[in-house]
Design a protein around this motif. Structure first.
Motif, PDB file in Angstrom:
ATOM      1  N   MET A 191       0.890  -1.276   0.037  1.00  0.00           N
ATOM      2  CA  MET A 191      -0.097  -0.155  -0.159  1.00  0.00           C
ATOM      3  C   MET A 191       0.865   1.361  -0.076  1.00  0.00           C
ATOM      4  SD  MET A 191      -3.257  -0.873   2.487  1.00  0.00           S
ATOM      5  CE  MET A 191      -2.587  -1.301   3.703  1.00  0.00           C
ATOM      6  N   SER A 192       1.964   1.111   0.683  1.00  0.00           N
ATOM      7  CA  SER A 192       2.928   2.216   0.577  1.00  0.00           C
ATOM      8  C   SER A 192       3.476   2.730  -0.716  1.00  0.00           C
ATOM      9  CB  SER A 192       4.136   2.030   1.567  1.00  0.00           C
ATOM     10  OG  SER A 192       3.631   1.733   2.870  1.00  0.00           O
ATOM     11  N   ALA A 193       3.905   1.566  -1.455  1.00  0.00           N
ATOM     12  CA  ALA A 193       4.371   1.636  -2.617  1.00  0.00           C
ATOM     13  C   ALA A 193       3.419   2.402  -3.611  1.00  0.00           C
ATOM     14  CB  ALA A 193       4.892   0.368  -3.322  1.00  0.00           C
ATOM     15  N   ILE A 194       2.261   2.045  -3.639  1.00  0.00           N
ATOM     16  CA  ILE A 194       1.159   2.555  -4.242  1.00  0.00           C
ATOM     17  C   ILE A 194       0.834   4.197  -4.039  1.00  0.00           C
ATOM     18  CG2 ILE A 194      -1.306   2.474  -4.986  1.00  0.00           C
ATOM     19  CD1 ILE A 194      -0.972  -0.520  -4.309  1.00  0.00           C
ATOM     20  N   SER A 195       1.076   4.175  -2.497  1.00  0.00           N
ATOM     21  CA  SER A 195       0.635   5.820  -2.056  1.00  0.00           C
ATOM     22  C   SER A 195       1.778   6.674  -2.348  1.00  0.00           C
ATOM     23  CB  SER A 195       0.648   5.708  -0.402  1.00  0.00           C
ATOM     24  OG  SER A 195      -0.251   4.699   0.018  1.00  0.00           O
ATOM     25  N   LEU A 196       2.907   6.013  -2.564  1.00  0.00           N
ATOM     26  CA  LEU A 196       4.179   6.859  -3.115  1.00  0.00           C
ATOM     27  C   LEU A 196       4.087   7.136  -4.770  1.00  0.00           C
ATOM     28  CD1 LEU A 196       7.014   5.154  -1.203  1.00  0.00           C
ATOM     29  CD2 LEU A 196       6.451   7.665  -0.967  1.00  0.00           C
ATOM     30  N   GLY A 197       3.024   6.606  -5.042  1.00  0.00           N
ATOM     31  CA  GLY A 197       2.912   7.148  -6.542  1.00  0.00           C
ATOM     32  C   GLY A 197       3.251   6.066  -7.587  1.00  0.00           C
ATOM     33  N   TYR A 198       3.969   5.071  -7.270  1.00  0.00           N
ATOM     34  CA  TYR A 198       4.619   3.962  -8.207  1.00  0.00           C
ATOM     35  C   TYR A 198       3.662   3.806  -9.400  1.00  0.00           C
ATOM     36  CZ  TYR A 198       7.092   0.196 -10.093  1.00  0.00           C
ATOM     37  OH  TYR A 198       7.458  -0.913 -11.156  1.00  0.00           O
ATOM     38  N   MET A 199       4.087   3.714 -10.466  1.00  0.00           N
ATOM     39  CA  MET A 199       3.249   3.651 -11.729  1.00  0.00           C
ATOM     40  C   MET A 199       3.028   2.272 -12.282  1.00  0.00           C
ATOM     41  SD  MET A 199       2.044   6.632 -11.908  1.00  0.00           S
ATOM     42  CE  MET A 199       0.906   6.620 -13.558  1.00  0.00           C
ATOM     43  N   GLY A 200       3.984   1.268 -11.702  1.00  0.00           N
ATOM     44  CA  GLY A 200       3.837  -0.151 -12.322  1.00  0.00           C
ATOM     45  C   GLY A 200       2.991  -0.943 -11.473  1.00  0.00           C
ATOM     46  N   HIS A 201       2.992  -2.104 -11.889  1.00  0.00           N
ATOM     47  CA  HIS A 201       2.208  -3.275 -10.919  1.00  0.00           C
ATOM     48  C   HIS A 201       2.869  -3.353  -9.591  1.00  0.00           C
ATOM     49  CE1 HIS A 201      -0.060  -4.096 -14.600  1.00  0.00           C
ATOM     50  NE2 HIS A 201       1.303  -4.377 -15.119  1.00  0.00           N
ATOM     51  N   VAL A 202       2.131  -3.449  -8.572  1.00  0.00           N
ATOM     52  CA  VAL A 202       2.919  -4.134  -7.430  1.00  0.00           C
ATOM     53  C   VAL A 202       2.675  -5.479  -7.110  1.00  0.00           C
ATOM     54  CG1 VAL A 202       3.423  -3.376  -4.898  1.00  0.00           C
ATOM     55  CG2 VAL A 202       2.726  -1.520  -6.664  1.00  0.00           C
ATOM     56  N   VAL A 203       3.724  -6.114  -6.841  1.00  0.00           N
ATOM     57  CA  VAL A 203       3.716  -7.687  -6.380  1.00  0.00           C
ATOM     58  C   VAL A 203       4.261  -7.738  -5.137  1.00  0.00           C
ATOM     59  CG1 VAL A 203       4.260 -10.076  -7.151  1.00  0.00           C
ATOM     60  CG2 VAL A 203       3.820  -8.441  -8.937  1.00  0.00           C
ATOM     61  N   CYS A 204       3.498  -8.274  -4.165  1.00  0.00           N
ATOM     62  CA  CYS A 204       3.827  -8.533  -2.907  1.00  0.00           C
ATOM     63  C   CYS A 204       3.856  -9.931  -2.511  1.00  0.00           C
ATOM     64  CB  CYS A 204       2.577  -7.523  -2.038  1.00  0.00           C
ATOM     65  SG  CYS A 204       2.779  -7.889  -0.254  1.00  0.00           S
ATOM     66  N   ILE A 205       5.059 -10.347  -2.067  1.00  0.00           N
ATOM     67  CA  ILE A 205       5.140 -11.595  -1.309  1.00  0.00           C
ATOM     68  C   ILE A 205       4.645 -11.646  -0.141  1.00  0.00           C
ATOM     69  CG2 ILE A 205       6.906 -12.466  -3.048  1.00  0.00           C
ATOM     70  CD1 ILE A 205       9.102 -11.777  -1.401  1.00  0.00           C
ATOM     71  N   PRO A 206       3.953 -12.525   0.602  1.00  0.00           N
ATOM     72  CA  PRO A 206       3.397 -12.477   1.865  1.00  0.00           C
ATOM     73  C   PRO A 206       4.598 -12.704   2.906  1.00  0.00           C
ATOM     74  CG  PRO A 206       2.404 -14.349   0.784  1.00  0.00           C
ATOM     75  CD  PRO A 206       3.202 -13.606  -0.252  1.00  0.00           C
ATOM     76  N   GLY A 207       5.476 -13.526   2.401  1.00  0.00           N
ATOM     77  CA  GLY A 207       6.618 -13.437   3.444  1.00  0.00           C
ATOM     78  C   GLY A 207       7.893 -13.834   2.873  1.00  0.00           C
ATOM     79  N   CYS A 208       9.281 -13.365   3.355  1.00  0.00           N
ATOM     80  CA  CYS A 208      10.597 -13.439   2.405  1.00  0.00           C
ATOM     81  C   CYS A 208      10.482 -14.654   1.820  1.00  0.00           C
ATOM     82  CB  CYS A 208      11.589 -12.835   3.492  1.00  0.00           C
ATOM     83  SG  CYS A 208      11.895 -14.178   4.782  1.00  0.00           S
ATOM     84  N   ASN A 209      10.266 -15.807   2.252  1.00  0.00           N
ATOM     85  CA  ASN A 209      10.404 -17.083   1.286  1.00  0.00           C
ATOM     86  C   ASN A 209       9.300 -17.784   0.579  1.00  0.00           C
ATOM     87  OD1 ASN A 209       9.660 -18.467   3.545  1.00  0.00           O
ATOM     88  ND2 ASN A 209      11.238 -19.988   3.560  1.00  0.00           N
ATOM     89  N   ASN A 210       8.203 -16.926   0.813  1.00  0.00           N
ATOM     90  CA  ASN A 210       7.013 -17.301   0.294  1.00  0.00           C
ATOM     91  C   ASN A 210       6.874 -16.948  -1.079  1.00  0.00           C
ATOM     92  OD1 ASN A 210       3.822 -17.700   0.241  1.00  0.00           O
ATOM     93  ND2 ASN A 210       4.681 -18.739   2.029  1.00  0.00           N
ATOM     94  N   TRP A 211       7.683 -17.610  -1.915  1.00  0.00           N
ATOM     95  CA  TRP A 211       7.476 -17.132  -3.423  1.00  0.00           C
ATOM     96  C   TRP A 211       8.257 -18.436  -4.484  1.00  0.00           C
ATOM     97  CZ3 TRP A 211      12.522 -17.158  -5.843  1.00  0.00           C
ATOM     98  CH2 TRP A 211      13.305 -16.996  -5.012  1.00  0.00           C
ATOM     99  N   ASN A 212       7.828 -18.299  -5.520  1.00  0.00           N
ATOM    100  CA  ASN A 212       8.494 -19.427  -6.528  1.00  0.00           C
ATOM    101  C   ASN A 212       8.727 -18.566  -7.653  1.00  0.00           C
ATOM    102  OD1 ASN A 212       8.258 -21.248  -8.622  1.00  0.00           O
ATOM    103  ND2 ASN A 212       7.068 -22.636  -6.999  1.00  0.00           N
ATOM    104  N   ILE A 213       9.596 -18.797  -8.376  1.00  0.00           N
ATOM    105  CA  ILE A 213      10.187 -18.346  -9.428  1.00  0.00           C
ATOM    106  C   ILE A 213       9.172 -18.346 -10.581  1.00  0.00           C
ATOM    107  CG2 ILE A 213      11.483 -19.940 -10.676  1.00  0.00           C
ATOM    108  CD1 ILE A 213      12.460 -15.939 -10.381  1.00  0.00           C
ATOM    109  N   LYS A 214       8.398 -19.507 -10.693  1.00  0.00           N
ATOM    110  CA  LYS A 214       7.321 -19.708 -11.463  1.00  0.00           C
ATOM    111  C   LYS A 214       6.207 -18.812 -11.397  1.00  0.00           C
ATOM    112  CE  LYS A 214       7.777 -24.647 -12.231  1.00  0.00           C
ATOM    113  NZ  LYS A 214       7.404 -25.769 -11.335  1.00  0.00           N
ATOM    114  N   GLN A 215       5.922 -18.336 -10.232  1.00  0.00           N
ATOM    115  CA  GLN A 215       5.026 -17.156 -10.116  1.00  0.00           C
ATOM    116  C   GLN A 215       5.239 -15.926 -10.863  1.00  0.00           C
ATOM    117  OE1 GLN A 215       5.134 -17.133  -5.754  1.00  0.00           O
ATOM    118  NE2 GLN A 215       3.347 -18.305  -5.454  1.00  0.00           N
ATOM    119  N   PHE A 216       6.440 -15.653 -10.822  1.00  0.00           N
ATOM    120  CA  PHE A 216       7.132 -14.282 -11.657  1.00  0.00           C
ATOM    121  C   PHE A 216       6.992 -14.465 -12.990  1.00  0.00           C
ATOM    122  CE2 PHE A 216       8.710 -13.924  -7.036  1.00  0.00           C
ATOM    123  CZ  PHE A 216       8.211 -12.829  -6.738  1.00  0.00           C
TER     124      PHE A 216
END
Ligand SMILES: [Zn+2]
Length: 364
Positions: A263-288
């Motif tokens: 929400m902070s990135a959006i509030s700062l006016g970032y113009m791209g998509h924002v992808v947020c991982i829920p935990g630091c190792n909670n991601w998988n390269i296939k998702q990206f």
């Protein structure tokens, strides 16, 4: 019976309890330890190491370690595999206390239980999402995000409109009554949202809810900073995708960790998509890779900081990281390079996350 079969018959949680000298916490069908064979001891509240329902495999949420009892033994004892096996099976004298056998449940039995719980969780989250719309103006939730976190109201409203953010009553008694009425006690318990051994569910105390895509998972958060009594945020279920805030036809995306930073990135006016991982190792390269193809993302901005690697307590650094090169942010960058995903990196100043930057603006 081979030695490997014998090893497979041992209880991993019993071994870890004896070796790490800590008692695990039960979380649904899994157990959580505050210590890890690889990265060591965490704070009392740490839940860094998860032992899966099979009582055979574990995974750390602070460092890249995962494995079975033999991997744990090798990590802890630093001797050869052969010596580890002998010690685990009690063949080497003066080794470890005898390890209990694993309560054997068949893989299909575990899979059926998990499937039933996942179905119940989705059903419950659909109802909770609908319920949260009645509490869209819950004042304490709004005040926390707007005043303490400096998130503008239009961002909060947009998140609610996209069904990514919801509020529940901030009074735990009211939350309990509303959830029992809307979802039902049985479904709350079947879904894993309410531990049947406890008088109350942890979600009664966590009125800010972040819904992951597809409603297979959600995160429940307390208002305010973490206290000694309450872990700040609890996530239930597994999601195929991270949080995704789509921004029109943008060809770029920023990756952050944690919903407040999103929400902070959006509030700062970032113009791209924002992808947020829920935990630091909670991601998988296939998702990206999937998101890159699906949204036409050509360039990524990785905005994870290296300092806050602990899932359960991002504000406290317990000791020093064993090998900073192995931090999750680094592993993510390596995976991006290997998969030819173009990225640049944004590092917030030390001890500051993206929300910190947003808050600093308010002061300035
Ligand atoms: Zn670890």
């Amino acid at each position: 019976m081979s030695v490997f079969d014998e090893i497979r018959g041992l209880s991993l949680s019993d071994f870890l309890e004896k070796q790490l000298n800590v008692k695990p916490l039960r979380s649904g069908k899994t157990l959580r330890f505050s210590s890890c064979p690889a990265c060591g001891e965490g704070s009392v509240k740490s839940v860094r190491l998860k032992v899966h329902a099979d009582d055979r495999h574990c995974k750390c949420y602070r460092c890249p370690f995962s494995g079975d009892i033999l991997d744990c033994a090798e990590e802890l004892w630093r001797v050869s595999k052969k010596e580890c096996i002998d010690m685990l099976l009690g063949k080497t004298p003066s080794a470890t206390p005898q390890i209990k056998p694993r309560q054997v449940k068949s893989d299909s039995e575990i899979a059926a239980e998990n499937a039933a719980q996942n179905a119940a969780l989705k059903e419950a989250l659909v109802k909770i999402q609908a319920l949260s719309e009645q509490y869209a103006n819950e004042q304490e939730c709004l005040d926390y995000l707007m005043i303490e976190r400096n998130i503008p109201e239009y961002v909060i409203r947009e998140m609610q409109r996209r069904k990514m953010l919801g509020f529940l009553p901030t009074d735990p008694k009211k939350a309990r009554a509303a959830l029992i009425l809307a979802v039902g006690e049985n479904l709350l318990k079947a879904s894993g949202l309410w531990n049947p051994d406890k008088k109350a569910s942890a979600i009664f105390f966590r009125p800010i809810v972040f819904f992951l895509p597809g409603l297979t998972s959600a995160e429940f958060r307390i208002i305010g900073p973490e206290s000694d009594t309450y872990t700040k945020s609890l996530r239930y279920g597994e999601s195929k995708l991270p949080y995704v805030y789509r921004n029109g036809p943008a060809k770029k995306a920023m990756i952050v960790e944690g919903f407040i930073d999103m929400m902070s990135a959006i509030s700062l006016g970032y113009m791209g998509h924002v992808v947020c991982i829920p935990g630091c190792n909670n991601w998988n390269i296939k998702q990206f890779l999937y998101l890159a193809a699906y949204l036409g993302i050509e360039k990524w901005l990785i905005a994870l900081d290296n300092d806050n690697e602990e899932l359960d307590d991002p504000n406290v650094q317990n000791g020093t990281f064993k090998n900073p090169g192995q931090s999750w942010a680094n592993i993510l960058r390596e995976a991006f390079t290997e998969n030819n995903l173009r990225f640049s990196q944004y590092s917030p100043p030390p001890n500051m996350d993206i929300n910190g930057i947003l808050q600093a603006r308010k002061v300035a």
